[in-house]
Write an enzyme that holds these catalytic residues in place. Structure first.
Site, PDB file in Angstrom:
ATOM      1  N   VAL A  19     -73.633 -92.229 -36.826  1.00 50.12           N
ATOM      2  CA  VAL A  19     -72.362 -92.404 -36.097  1.00 50.12           C
ATOM      3  C   VAL A  19     -72.004 -91.187 -35.237  1.00 50.12           C
ATOM      4  CG1 VAL A  19     -71.360 -94.048 -37.727  1.00 50.12           C
ATOM      5  CG2 VAL A  19     -70.980 -91.586 -38.068  1.00 50.12           C
ATOM      6  N   TYR A  63     -65.214 -80.338 -45.874  1.00 50.40           N
ATOM      7  CA  TYR A  63     -64.936 -81.769 -46.071  1.00 50.40           C
ATOM      8  C   TYR A  63     -63.449 -82.064 -45.863  1.00 50.40           C
ATOM      9  CZ  TYR A  63     -64.720 -86.323 -48.377  1.00 50.40           C
ATOM     10  OH  TYR A  63     -64.504 -87.647 -48.659  1.00 50.40           O
ATOM     11  N   LYS A 116     -61.710 -84.439 -42.990  1.00 54.03           N
ATOM     12  CA  LYS A 116     -60.915 -85.617 -43.360  1.00 54.03           C
ATOM     13  C   LYS A 116     -59.447 -85.484 -42.939  1.00 54.03           C
ATOM     14  CE  LYS A 116     -63.991 -88.361 -45.202  1.00 54.03           C
ATOM     15  NZ  LYS A 116     -64.299 -89.674 -44.572  1.00 54.03           N
TER      16      LYS A 116
END
Lengths: 252, 78
Positions: free
Chosen positions: A69, A160, A164
């Protein structure tokens, strides 16, 4: 009575849908009548296997696209193919994600690049092209999978958590921009969910996380899929720019 | 319908401009052609010609003249 969660006639693309939450979403959306388009990047064999599983269980021929992606050219090729075949897209779930924990001072630059490429850049790539297909019908639902860590942070998850948290910012801005076109953009922030991401955890860390959940159980991929179904369905037709926690009352 | 008429129709409907006011000089920033209208225009052009434009072409489509040039890359002649 017709189900309020009916997705009959809708085209739904789910990134990272060969495993975990994405696969649970693919099965549930298919069960509710959607034409689901799968995506994976780790194994062509698994992607093919998942297509076979949907065919066997629901008698449907799901398309599957094998690409990263974060690869802009590959994402564009995918949407060109969706356009040629379906001429439309009704639902996008930006589910593909990657996780590598490192404490501050131990973070490699490759980890930052890879994590943001998949978790953040990939979301923007897919959102942008999905929105263009949705504009033609002046309707659509984009569901971005963020994380509880993106809202409250966690030790060892600077990269991370940052990737997010960015997904939440993307969601809020895109929701404002796309609302006039009747395209809704919402995020889901899962807590501690039973996916491959938790496999590296030691028994002690696993128990610590479990102890932080007020409902006293780990979340299942299906719990997240149920929330995604709500955002994909007409039941949420007046809801945009929201971040829904699916965490069993977890406090980190 | 001729391609030129189809393109004028897409511009006219999405920008809410009479077809007679659409000419090569019409460019982004004129009349009602703002950033929000641009995306509606792109959707309208794509629907009219049954194509999906590359993202660079979406960004570069800054005038009626430029739109004709870009569509030429997709085999649509004027």
């Amino acid at each position: 009575m017709e189900s309020a969660f009916n997705l009959e006639g809708r085209i739904a693309f789910i990134t990272g849908s060969t495993r975990g939450m994405g696969w649970a979403e693919a099965k549930l959306f298919t069960k509710m009548g959607a034409t689901v388009i799968l995506n994976g990047v780790h194994s062509r064999e698994l992607l093919e296997q998942r297509r076979e599983e949907l065919k066997k269980e629901f008698n449907v021929d799901a398309d599957g696209y094998f690409f990263d992606v974060g690869d802009w050219a590959a994402v564009q090729n995918c949407y060109n193919s969706i356009f040629k075949k379906y001429k439309r897209l009704d639902v996008l779930v930006n589910n593909a994600g990657t996780l590598e924990d490192n404490l501050v001072g131990m973070i490699r630059k490759e980890n930052i690049a890879n994590t943001f490429s998949t978790n953040t850049t990939g979301v923007i790539y897919n959102l942008q092209l999905a929105a263009r297909l949705m504009m033609r019908s002046k309707s659509g639902s984009i569901i971005n999978i963020s994380s509880l860590v993106g809202k409250v942070g966690n030790e060892g998850q600077v990269v991370y958590g940052g990737s997010k948290a960015a997904v939440i910012g993307i969601t809020l801005s895109a929701a404002r921009e796309l609302a006039p076109m009747n395209i809704r953009v919402n995020a889901i922030a899962p807590g501690f969910i039973n996916t491959d991401f938790i496999k590296p955890l030691t028994p002690e860390i696993y128990q610590q996380r479990l102890d932080a959940i007020k409902m006293k159980r780990i979340g299942q991929p299906e719990d997240v899929a149920n929330a995604a179904l709500f955002f994909a369905s007409d039941l949420s037709s007046y809801i945009t720019g929201q971040v829904l926690g699916v965490d069993g009352g977890m406090i980190m | 319908m001729e391609n030129l008429e189809k393109l004028k129709k897409a511009f006219s409907e999405s920008l809410e401009i009479p077809p007679e006011d659409i000419n090569d000089a019409l460019s982004y920033g004129n009349k009602s052609w703002d950033s929000v209208a641009h995306l509606a225009l792109v959707a309208s052009v794509e629907t009219e010609f049954d194509i999906m434009l590359a993202s660079d072409d979406v960004i570069d489509m800054s005038s009626f003249l430029k739109a004709k040039e870009i569509l030429g890359k997709y085999g649509i002649s004027f």
